[in-house]
Design a protein around this motif. Structure first.
Motif, PDB file in Angstrom:
ATOM      1  N   PRO A 195       0.837  -1.202   0.000  1.00 37.49           N
ATOM      2  CA  PRO A 195       0.000   0.000   0.000  1.00 37.49           C
ATOM      3  C   PRO A 195       0.872   1.252   0.000  1.00 37.49           C
ATOM      4  N   PHE A 196       0.502   2.192  -0.826  1.00 37.43           N
ATOM      5  CA  PHE A 196       1.286   3.418  -0.960  1.00 37.43           C
ATOM      6  C   PHE A 196       0.594   4.606  -0.303  1.00 37.43           C
ATOM      7  N   VAL A 197      -0.680   4.794  -0.634  1.00 37.82           N
ATOM      8  CA  VAL A 197      -1.395   5.998  -0.197  1.00 37.82           C
ATOM      9  C   VAL A 197      -1.409   6.110   1.331  1.00 37.82           C
ATOM     10  N   GLU A 198      -1.699   5.022   2.003  1.00 35.92           N
ATOM     11  CA  GLU A 198      -1.807   5.036   3.463  1.00 35.92           C
ATOM     12  C   GLU A 198      -0.482   5.360   4.145  1.00 35.92           C
ATOM     13  N   ARG A 199       0.625   4.888   3.555  1.00 30.93           N
ATOM     14  CA  ARG A 199       1.926   5.028   4.206  1.00 30.93           C
ATOM     15  C   ARG A 199       2.826   6.073   3.557  1.00 30.93           C
ATOM     16  N   GLY A 200       2.443   6.557   2.375  1.00 30.88           N
ATOM     17  CA  GLY A 200       3.229   7.580   1.702  1.00 30.88           C
ATOM     18  C   GLY A 200       4.449   7.055   0.957  1.00 30.88           C
ATOM     19  N   ALA A 201       4.638   5.749   0.960  1.00 28.51           N
ATOM     20  CA  ALA A 201       5.768   5.117   0.267  1.00 28.51           C
ATOM     21  C   ALA A 201       5.509   3.620   0.215  1.00 28.51           C
TER      22      ALA A 201
END
Length: 194
Positions: free
Chosen positions: A77-83
């Motif tokens: 997951p990208f959006v939730e963690r920013g990376a």
């Protein structure tokens, strides 16, 4: 495609094994046809390789309009963690570049990436085998009425094929609220790619 004619005739779900090796008992493929008929397992006793399955997928795509879905994470997951991999340097910020990054760091055979996951530990969760017939009927499908209990991979593939067929009936499934071009380029959780 004529008005009223379905965009897809076939809905194929693939439970893609993360196992090492050339052939994988964990790979399962199910197809739901247009309508409400029960999905079926494709070659249920066959032990697939991922490269063989990729060849089959291309052939199926040539035969008729097919919506393919994979039960695996295209990316963390990208959006939730920013990376993708918070705290790690030089990790790409879009899905295609991330997979090139993974491929470059994986020496696994048969399109595998287990060595990458072992080197960059990320937990995976398994929630148990679904009640397949109840899940299928909840998705508007006839029950599969299987004679033997499906493996977790087969149940995932059967329910996913029926779910994709159900989602394809609603155009909003392909344009969820909040979807931006940036999210479409970066997000890749299971069922995040339609």
């Amino acid at each position: 495609m004529n008005d009223g004619e379905p965009r897809f005739r076939s809905f194929v779900a693939i439970d893609w094994s993360g196992a090492k090796g050339r052939r994988h008992k964990g790979i399962a493929v199910a197809e739901a046809r247009h309508g409400s008929g029960a999905p079926r397992i494709i070659r249920p006793d066959h032990v697939w390789s991922r490269t063989e399955l990729l060849d089959w997928l291309f052939e199926q795509a040539k035969r008729e309009p097919t919506l393919f879905g994979f039960d695996f994470s295209f990316a963390p997951p990208f959006v939730e963690r920013g990376a993708y991999l918070p705290g790690e340097a030089n990790v790409p910020t879009n899905a295609r570049a991330f997979w090139a990054y993974v491929d470059h760091r994986s020496d696994d055979e048969d399109l595998g990436a287990a060595s990458f996951l072992e080197a960059v530990h990320r937990p995976h969760f398994y929630f148990g085998i679904a009640d397949v017939d109840r899940a299928l009927m909840g998705l508007g499908s006839d029950p599969a009425s299987l004679l033997v209990d499906p493996t977790d991979h087969q149940s995932d593939a059967l329910v996913t094929a029926a779910g994709m067929r159900a989602l394809a009936q609603d155009p909003s499934s392909f344009a969820p609220p909040g979807l931006t071009a940036q999210i479409a380029r970066t997000e890749g959780w299971t069922f995040g790619v339609l």
